[in-house]
Design an enzyme around this catalytic site. Structure first.
Site, PDB file in Angstrom:
ATOM      1  N   THR A  25       2.546   4.446  -1.310  1.00  0.00           N
ATOM      2  CA  THR A  25       2.364   5.273  -2.506  1.00  0.00           C
ATOM      3  C   THR A  25       3.465   6.324  -2.635  1.00  0.00           C
ATOM      4  O   THR A  25       3.731   6.800  -3.734  1.00  0.00           O
ATOM      5  CB  THR A  25       0.988   5.979  -2.512  1.00  0.00           C
ATOM      6  OG1 THR A  25       0.886   6.809  -1.350  1.00  0.00           O
ATOM      7  CG2 THR A  25      -0.153   4.976  -2.522  1.00  0.00           C
ATOM      8  N   GLY A  73       0.792  -1.230   0.000  1.00  0.00           N
ATOM      9  CA  GLY A  73       0.000   0.000   0.000  1.00  0.00           C
ATOM     10  C   GLY A  73       0.822   1.275   0.000  1.00  0.00           C
ATOM     11  O   GLY A  73       0.263   2.367   0.113  1.00  0.00           O
ATOM     12  N   HIS A  92       8.153   6.481   5.684  1.00  0.00           N
ATOM     13  CA  HIS A  92       7.371   7.306   6.607  1.00  0.00           C
ATOM     14  C   HIS A  92       6.458   6.425   7.442  1.00  0.00           C
ATOM     15  O   HIS A  92       6.093   5.322   7.035  1.00  0.00           O
ATOM     16  CB  HIS A  92       6.552   8.351   5.838  1.00  0.00           C
ATOM     17  CG  HIS A  92       5.641   7.763   4.808  1.00  0.00           C
ATOM     18  ND1 HIS A  92       6.081   7.375   3.556  1.00  0.00           N
ATOM     19  CD2 HIS A  92       4.329   7.451   4.849  1.00  0.00           C
ATOM     20  CE1 HIS A  92       5.066   6.876   2.869  1.00  0.00           C
ATOM     21  NE2 HIS A  92       3.998   6.898   3.637  1.00  0.00           N
TER      22      HIS A  92
HETATM   23  P1  AMP Z   1       1.582   5.770   1.884  1.00  0.00           P
HETATM   24  O1  AMP Z   1       0.395   5.180   1.162  1.00  0.00           O
HETATM   25  O2  AMP Z   1       1.828   5.148   3.213  1.00  0.00           O
HETATM   26  O3  AMP Z   1       2.807   5.824   1.001  1.00  0.00           O
HETATM   27  O4  AMP Z   1       1.117   7.246   2.230  1.00  0.00           O
HETATM   28  C1  AMP Z   1       1.542   8.404   1.614  1.00  0.00           C
HETATM   29  C2  AMP Z   1       0.830   9.541   2.302  1.00  0.00           C
HETATM   30  O5  AMP Z   1       1.494  10.741   1.959  1.00  0.00           O
HETATM   31  C3  AMP Z   1      -0.647   9.715   1.925  1.00  0.00           C
HETATM   32  O6  AMP Z   1      -1.441   9.577   3.079  1.00  0.00           O
HETATM   33  C4  AMP Z   1      -0.693  11.130   1.343  1.00  0.00           C
HETATM   34  O7  AMP Z   1      -1.866  11.823   1.709  1.00  0.00           O
HETATM   35  C5  AMP Z   1       0.539  11.775   1.942  1.00  0.00           C
HETATM   36  N1  AMP Z   1       1.121  12.846   1.169  1.00  0.00           N
HETATM   37  C6  AMP Z   1       1.498  12.817  -0.141  1.00  0.00           C
HETATM   38  N2  AMP Z   1       2.018  14.002  -0.503  1.00  0.00           N
HETATM   39  C7  AMP Z   1       2.014  14.794   0.604  1.00  0.00           C
HETATM   40  C8  AMP Z   1       2.423  16.139   0.866  1.00  0.00           C
HETATM   41  N3  AMP Z   1       2.964  16.909  -0.077  1.00  0.00           N
HETATM   42  N4  AMP Z   1       2.238  16.623   2.124  1.00  0.00           N
HETATM   43  C9  AMP Z   1       1.689  15.859   3.072  1.00  0.00           C
HETATM   44  N5  AMP Z   1       1.284  14.585   2.890  1.00  0.00           N
HETATM   45  C10 AMP Z   1       1.439  14.052   1.664  1.00  0.00           C
END
Ligand code: AMP
Ligand code: ZN
Length: 136
Positions: free
Chosen positions: A94, A92, A99
């Site tokens: 993205t 999952g 993080h």
């Molecule tokens: P993951 O699916 O664990 O890789 O989550 C990536 C997360 O990054 C998602 O919840 C997005 O909403 C968040 N995200 C992506 N770009 C940004 C950004 N520029 N600032 C803050 N959050 C972000």
């Protein structure tokens, strides 16, 4: 990592709502927040996933997650807090810069997670555990 969105946040090149930072980590609000107080703890060095973290960075990541989780507890009084951390597309992920999600939770907040229990036999657990021990 010129085009990595979280590297850009670390370098201050794009806006982010930062909550906390230290030498190795930065915690900021998730732009796609699922609930109030949804934060991300990102590594300052570009590592793609948890497998890429050395012991020091791994420890710093969880220390920051715990700190901001305590702040979320105080400020928002959630009924729970989920920690979510995805490594790889199949898991999952993205954004391919490591993080941790720190996600305040409330009953019936719509978050769903299926956990398809397989209950494998003990022998199967022993077999893979032996391989894992050998790899450590
Ligand atoms: P993951 O699916 O664990 O890789 O989550 C990536 C997360 O990054 C998602 O919840 C997005 O909403 C968040 N995200 C992506 N770009 C940004 C950004 N520029 N600032 C803050 N959050 C972000
Ligand atoms: Zn990056």
């Amino acid at each position: 990592m010129d085009n990595c969105v979280f590297c850009k946040i670390v370098r201050g090149e794009i806006p982010a709502t930062v909550v906390h930072q230290d030498e190795l980590t930065v915690a900021f609000m998730d732009i796609g927040s699922v609930n109030p107080g949804h934060m991300l703890v990102a590594a300052k060095p570009h590592v793609e996933n948890i497998q890429g973290m050395d012991d020091r960075l791994a420890a710093a990541m969880f220390r920051t997650a715990a700190r901001v989780a305590r702040a979320a507890e105080q400020v928002l009084h959630p009924q729970g807090i989920s920690i979510y951390q995805a490594n790889g597309k199949a898991a999952g992920q993205t954004v391919f810069h490591a993080h941790i999600h720190v996600l305040p939770r409330w009953e019936n907040d719509g978050m769903e997670f299926t956990w398809p229990v397989k209950n494998p036999p003990r022998e199967a657990l022993e077999k893979v555990a032996a391989q894992l021990r050998a790899a450590l």
